[in-house]
Design a protein around this motif. Structure first.
Motif, PDB file in Angstrom:
ATOM      1  N   GLU A   1       5.680   7.057  -0.421  1.00 20.21           N
ATOM      2  CA  GLU A   1       4.557   7.736  -1.057  1.00 20.21           C
ATOM      3  C   GLU A   1       4.475   7.581  -2.563  1.00 20.21           C
ATOM      4  O   GLU A   1       3.501   8.040  -3.161  1.00 20.21           O
ATOM      5  N   THR A   2       5.452   6.970  -3.201  1.00 19.15           N
ATOM      6  CA  THR A   2       5.364   6.812  -4.649  1.00 19.15           C
ATOM      7  C   THR A   2       5.227   5.340  -5.016  1.00 19.15           C
ATOM      8  O   THR A   2       5.735   4.449  -4.319  1.00 19.15           O
ATOM      9  N   ALA A   3       4.553   5.111  -6.130  1.00 21.00           N
ATOM     10  CA  ALA A   3       4.355   3.742  -6.595  1.00 21.00           C
ATOM     11  C   ALA A   3       5.693   3.078  -6.898  1.00 21.00           C
ATOM     12  O   ALA A   3       5.899   1.888  -6.608  1.00 21.00           O
TER      13      ALA A   3
ATOM     14  N   ASP B   1       0.842  -1.189   0.000  1.00 23.19           N
ATOM     15  CA  ASP B   1       0.000   0.000   0.000  1.00 23.19           C
ATOM     16  C   ASP B   1       0.884   1.248   0.000  1.00 23.19           C
ATOM     17  O   ASP B   1       1.945   1.274   0.628  1.00 23.19           O
ATOM     18  N   ILE B   2       0.447   2.286  -0.689  1.00 20.85           N
ATOM     19  CA  ILE B   2       1.236   3.497  -0.884  1.00 20.85           C
ATOM     20  C   ILE B   2       0.701   4.599   0.020  1.00 20.85           C
ATOM     21  O   ILE B   2      -0.492   4.916  -0.012  1.00 20.85           O
ATOM     22  N   GLN B   3       1.574   5.185   0.836  1.00 18.40           N
ATOM     23  CA  GLN B   3       1.186   6.289   1.714  1.00 18.40           C
ATOM     24  C   GLN B   3       1.272   7.586   0.921  1.00 18.40           C
ATOM     25  O   GLN B   3       2.213   8.362   1.034  1.00 18.40           O
TER      26      GLN B   3
ATOM     27  N   VAL C   1       7.569   2.075  -3.537  1.00 18.77           N
ATOM     28  CA  VAL C   1       6.944   0.910  -2.924  1.00 18.77           C
ATOM     29  C   VAL C   1       7.208  -0.329  -3.771  1.00 18.77           C
ATOM     30  O   VAL C   1       7.487  -1.419  -3.241  1.00 18.77           O
ATOM     31  N   ARG C   2       7.142  -0.188  -5.066  1.00 14.79           N
ATOM     32  CA  ARG C   2       7.445  -1.313  -5.978  1.00 14.79           C
ATOM     33  C   ARG C   2       8.861  -1.827  -5.742  1.00 14.79           C
ATOM     34  O   ARG C   2       9.079  -3.030  -5.546  1.00 14.79           O
ATOM     35  N   ASP C   3       9.841  -0.942  -5.728  1.00 13.02           N
ATOM     36  CA  ASP C   3      11.235  -1.362  -5.650  1.00 13.02           C
ATOM     37  C   ASP C   3      11.559  -2.004  -4.300  1.00 13.02           C
ATOM     38  O   ASP C   3      12.248  -3.038  -4.238  1.00 13.02           O
ATOM     39  N   PHE C   4      11.090  -1.402  -3.223  1.00 13.75           N
ATOM     40  CA  PHE C   4      11.337  -1.984  -1.903  1.00 13.75           C
ATOM     41  C   PHE C   4      10.572  -3.297  -1.741  1.00 13.75           C
ATOM     42  O   PHE C   4      11.078  -4.253  -1.151  1.00 13.75           O
ATOM     43  N   GLY C   5       9.345  -3.331  -2.265  1.00 20.23           N
ATOM     44  CA  GLY C   5       8.553  -4.554  -2.177  1.00 20.23           C
ATOM     45  C   GLY C   5       9.185  -5.705  -2.928  1.00 20.23           C
ATOM     46  O   GLY C   5       9.230  -6.847  -2.439  1.00 20.23           O
ATOM     47  N   LEU C   6       9.697  -5.423  -4.131  1.00 20.33           N
ATOM     48  CA  LEU C   6      10.342  -6.478  -4.915  1.00 20.33           C
ATOM     49  C   LEU C   6      11.604  -6.999  -4.227  1.00 20.33           C
ATOM     50  O   LEU C   6      11.905  -8.193  -4.265  1.00 20.33           O
ATOM     51  N   ALA C   7      12.332  -6.097  -3.579  1.00 17.79           N
ATOM     52  CA  ALA C   7      13.539  -6.530  -2.870  1.00 17.79           C
ATOM     53  C   ALA C   7      13.191  -7.469  -1.723  1.00 17.79           C
ATOM     54  O   ALA C   7      13.850  -8.499  -1.519  1.00 17.79           O
TER      55      ALA C   7
END
Length: 548
Positions: A158-160, A141-143, A163-169
């Motif tokens: 706060e950016t897609a 989820d994006i704040q 969140v995408r990059d940290f989530g994928l890691a």
């Protein structure tokens, strides 16, 4: 060869189940206390519960958790999946002596997705050592809006793209170390202004906006091979104006399965949350979730509710309302996950780590490094940080806290830890511990302490949401005493008192973060964090001052 063996095991196991046991595989249950009660043991032994979710109240020690998972596994005719919410930060079920990680926004503040990979690696090793297979994380989820901070520090930022990059890691680390990660809360509830534990939120964004923002991290995770997705108890009128995502075929089958191509396991968020329970009878919520396309129905609390949902889903299957083929496909997905992360885990991911890795010094060192790297200094007009106090200087610690701020958290007390760590560095320190909404007595106590002090340390928590707290902080700043304000939760507190001369953000109050922020205040560690969100009108995302 491996896939052939998986398919053979799944099909053989499925063929040996009757309707009752197939529905049981779709049920994820929890219970109170460190020992499974007799009724839960009967369910497990009878093959009528496929998964067990653990909370802090189930955990007494690492050895006890390992014994609990082994005991229940020995009872079950079909391997169980053990699940846990171990996001880090405020959502941490495995507490000390396990390794406690900073939360996701703290990791975002390090500016390096590698931080998420390091954190997930350690969490995965410790969970696997305990017999746990699934981490209900990472949060994707994006704040995106400072005025809607329900997710707050549970989000990476706060950016897609962030969140995408940290989530994928994080996702890559979990898979590498044999833990099934569950990305959540699909299709993205970061822009909600209501907590679905208490209310049913609505997010009115268009499909175009969702595609450009909320769905970006989920699509990337799916493309990267994410094996499990958790739904959100939120209405998205652009897709379904009547049913929340958890119960919506348009969201789960139309958007998630067909448009995004997800082929893995779909789990509901807890079905007893008020967003669902206040609007749908328990049994009906389970049936609707299954009809929508959910594979795993999570019912962590309440034996009566668990039995009601199980019975209703079984009745719907037997009546034909719930298609037999749909249930078979759900059970195939569940069994495939069990084969990979339970049956064949040692072969696929190497031997299970020994119990001694849980909370080991090497893991704790990494957690401390990540927490230290997250501390963010936004402003220091008077050069107060690091603190260089004469021995006779009087330091007042004024802390606004609660055991927990939301139902998703575990209760904990932090004021004494803060005070003791500050006092160890400067003995002439007093403590005033207040709630986030201090009354007249607390206000008077804090102002009196400030009047007797030479320097103030103000530890705030979500002050932008508590007028009494923000008013008192403003009054303390107006005393003229040198003061450092440290936001121990959401970094948006500065919006409530924008003229605070010294301001730091810590993004959480777990023990590892308390240690990091105290070290930073006293100059024992460099400060290098950067805001993973913007403070409208004050600072952009990425802002952060450095201290040596």
């Amino acid at each position: 060869m491996i896939m052939d063996r998986q398919t053979s095991w799944v099909e053989a196991t499925l063929s040996g189940m009757d309707e009752a046991h197939r529905v049981g595989q779709m049920l994820g249950i929890g219970f109170q206390g460190p020992e499974a009660p007799a009724e839960v043991r009967r369910w497990v032994a009878g093959g009528l519960a496929g998964s067990v979710i653990l909370f802090a109240h189930n955990i007494a020690s690492p050895a006890q958790v390992a014994d609990l998972t082994a005991d229940l596994q020995s009872l079950s005719p079909i391997p169980l999946l053990f699940l846990i919410d171990q996001e880090g930060g405020i959502v941490t079920r495995l507490q000390d002596p396990a390794t406690v990680m900073p939360g996701q926004m703290a990791l975002g503040a390090t500016s390096s997705p590698q931080s998420a990979h390091r954190a997930a690696t350690i969490l995965a090793r410790e969970m696997r050592a305990l017999g746990i297979h699934v981490d209900l994380a990472p949060v994707l989820d994006i704040q995106s809006d400072a005025a809607k901070a329900v997710m707050g520090i549970r989000s990476f930022g706060e950016t897609a793209e962030m969140v995408r990059d940290f989530g994928l890691a994080a996702l890559a680390a979990y898979e590498q170390h044999g833990i099934l990660a569950c990305v959540k809360h699909f299709p993205g509830k970061g822009d909600s202004n209501l907590d679905s534990h208490l209310y049913l939120p609505t997010i009115p964004h268009s499909r175009e906006r969702m595609a450009q923002m909320e769905l970006v991290p989920f699509k990337a995770a799916i493309d990267a091979g994410a094996g499990m997705v958790m739904t959100s108890h939120v209405l998205f009128p652009a897709y379904d104006a009547e049913l929340p995502a958890t119960l919506s075929p348009r969201v789960l089958q139309g958007l998630l399965r067909r448009e995004l191509g997800f082929q893995g396991l779909v789990a509901t968020d807890a079905l007893e949350m008020k967003a669902i329970a206040d609007h749908f009878p328990a049994g009906r919520s389970g049936v609707l979730a299954a009809l929508a396309g959910a594979d795993l129905l999570l019912v962590p609390h309440g034996l009566d509710r668990q039995q009601e949902i199980y019975s209703a889903v079984l009745a719907a299957l037997r009546s034909g309302e719930l298609p037999r083929r749909s249930v078979e496909e759900s059970v195939r997905r569940i069994l495939a996950a069990k084969w990979r992360y339970a049956v064949a885990a040692d072969e696929l991911y190497g031997p299970r780590p020994p119990l001694e890795v849980v909370g080991c010094p090497e893991h704790r060192q990494v957690a401390g490094e990540l927490a230290t790297a997250s501390i963010t200094l936004l402003r220091d007009e008077a050069g107060l940080v690091p603190l260089r106090l004469p021995a006779e200087a009087r330091l007042a610690v004024i802390d606004f806290s609660l055991p927990r701020f939301s139902l998703v958290e575990e209760a904990r007390r932090t004021a004494q830890s803060l005070h003791s760590q500050v006092q160890a560095r400067h003995p002439h320190t007093s403590l005033v511990s207040l709630t986030p909404q201090p009354g007249a007595e607390g206000r008077a106590q804090a102002l009196a302490a400030a009047g007797e002090a030479d320097v103030l340390l103000l530890f705030t928590r979500n002050a932008d949401q508590y007028p009494e707290q923000s008013s008192l902080v403003q009054a303390l700043l107006e005393t003229g005493r040198p003061a450092a304000v440290v936001a121990m939760r959401n970094p948006f507190d500065l919006l409530a008192f924008p003229k605070a001369p010294t301001y730091l953000a810590a993004y959480g109050d777990a023990s590892v973060t308390i240690g990091a922020v105290v070290r930073a205040l006293f100059g024992e560690a460099p400060i290098s964090g950067h805001l993973p969100v913007s403070l409208p009108g004050l600072y952009p995302r990425g802002h952060g001052l450095r201290s040596a």
